[in-house]
Design a protein around this motif. Structure first.
Motif, PDB file in Angstrom:
ATOM      1  N   ASP A  52       0.828  -1.198   0.000  1.00 58.60           N
ATOM      2  CA  ASP A  52       0.000   0.000   0.000  1.00 58.60           C
ATOM      3  C   ASP A  52       0.869   1.257   0.000  1.00 58.60           C
ATOM      4  N   GLU A  53       1.902   1.255   0.807  1.00 61.67           N
ATOM      5  CA  GLU A  53       2.818   2.393   0.870  1.00 61.67           C
ATOM      6  C   GLU A  53       3.486   2.648  -0.482  1.00 61.67           C
ATOM      7  N   LEU A  54       3.755   1.586  -1.207  1.00 62.03           N
ATOM      8  CA  LEU A  54       4.440   1.710  -2.496  1.00 62.03           C
ATOM      9  C   LEU A  54       3.535   2.224  -3.609  1.00 62.03           C
ATOM     10  N   VAL A  55       2.248   1.871  -3.590  1.00 64.19           N
ATOM     11  CA  VAL A  55       1.420   2.150  -4.770  1.00 64.19           C
ATOM     12  C   VAL A  55       0.215   3.055  -4.532  1.00 64.19           C
ATOM     13  N   LYS A  56      -0.165   3.288  -3.295  1.00 67.08           N
ATOM     14  CA  LYS A  56      -1.439   3.972  -3.037  1.00 67.08           C
ATOM     15  C   LYS A  56      -1.508   5.351  -3.677  1.00 67.08           C
ATOM     16  N   ASP A  57      -0.472   6.155  -3.539  1.00 66.65           N
ATOM     17  CA  ASP A  57      -0.513   7.518  -4.076  1.00 66.65           C
ATOM     18  C   ASP A  57      -0.668   7.508  -5.589  1.00 66.65           C
ATOM     19  N   ALA A  58       0.043   6.612  -6.254  1.00 63.50           N
ATOM     20  CA  ALA A  58      -0.044   6.533  -7.720  1.00 63.50           C
ATOM     21  C   ALA A  58      -1.425   6.055  -8.147  1.00 63.50           C
ATOM     22  N   TYR A  59      -1.916   5.049  -7.478  1.00 61.39           N
ATOM     23  CA  TYR A  59      -3.258   4.533  -7.767  1.00 61.39           C
ATOM     24  C   TYR A  59      -4.302   5.630  -7.596  1.00 61.39           C
TER      25      TYR A  59
END
Length: 203
Positions: A52-59
């Motif tokens: 979640d930390e790796l992809v949430k902002d991009a998603y």
């Protein structure tokens, strides 16, 4: 964010990209990051939290832009919706491509390595939004006196699925950035012509 957290996230990203979410373990991430498993859990409660930390902002950025474009389109007068549909869509798509290529690893994770997380449904979520918006637009056209034929729901789903699957092939096949813009412009033109054929009108 501490240096240790950055290292954990960097190594976790490498591991997720190689093995996928389901094939990655907290023990393996800890080993690669040079920390104990216990120490790792002090920073992140689970591998879901790391992913979640790796992809949430991009998603969130792409989904918010996509939903926002539909909301702006829906707020336009009918005549502007018909005349401006192509340009509105193109502007959003161009922004999304640029953003995706600025965050390519994140979208490789989402599209190719996220099975077992909530992010694995991103394409399906976008398809659902698109299908609902298409149905709404067709109803609006009929309300405004446009005689358009009924589109079978399964055919509509197949068209939408084909578009979004094709769109994200630029990520899955590591298409160079400049070529990606060209491919997607051609893809949009292809589908626009198809919808015009189904509707029996220019869009």
């Amino acid at each position: 964010m501490s240096d240790t957290e950055r290292i954990i996230l960097e190594k976790a990203k490498e591991e997720f990209l190689e093995r996928g979410f389901n094939g990655t373990s907290m023990r393996r991430i800890a080993s690669l990051a040079g920390v104990t498993t216990g120490a790792l859990y002090g920073y992140f409660a689970s591998k879901e939290e790391i992913f979640d930390e790796l992809v949430k902002d991009a998603y969130d950025a792409v989904m918010d832009a996509y939903k926002g474009a539909h909301e702006k389109f829906r707020a336009l007068p009918y005549e502007q919706q018909v005349s401006g549909m192509g340009s509105i869509t193109s502007l959003t798509v161009e922004w999304c491509i640029g953003y995706i290529y600025d965050h390519l690893d994140e979208f490789r994770l989402i599209l190719m390595c996220s099975e077992g997380t909530r992010y694995c449904n991103m394409v399906d979520e976008m398809m659902k939004i698109e299908e609902e918006a298409t149905d709404e637009f067709m109803a609006l056209m009929r309300t405004n006196g446009q005689d358009i034929p009924d589109v079978d729901p399964l055919l509509e789903h197949m068209i939408t699925s084909g578009y979004f699957t094709s769109f994200f092939e630029i990520v899955r096949h590591s298409v160079p950035r400049d070529e990606a813009f060209s491919y997607i412009r051609d893809l949009q033109a292809f589908y626009k012509t198809g919808w015009e054929r189904l509707f029996g009108m220019r869009l």
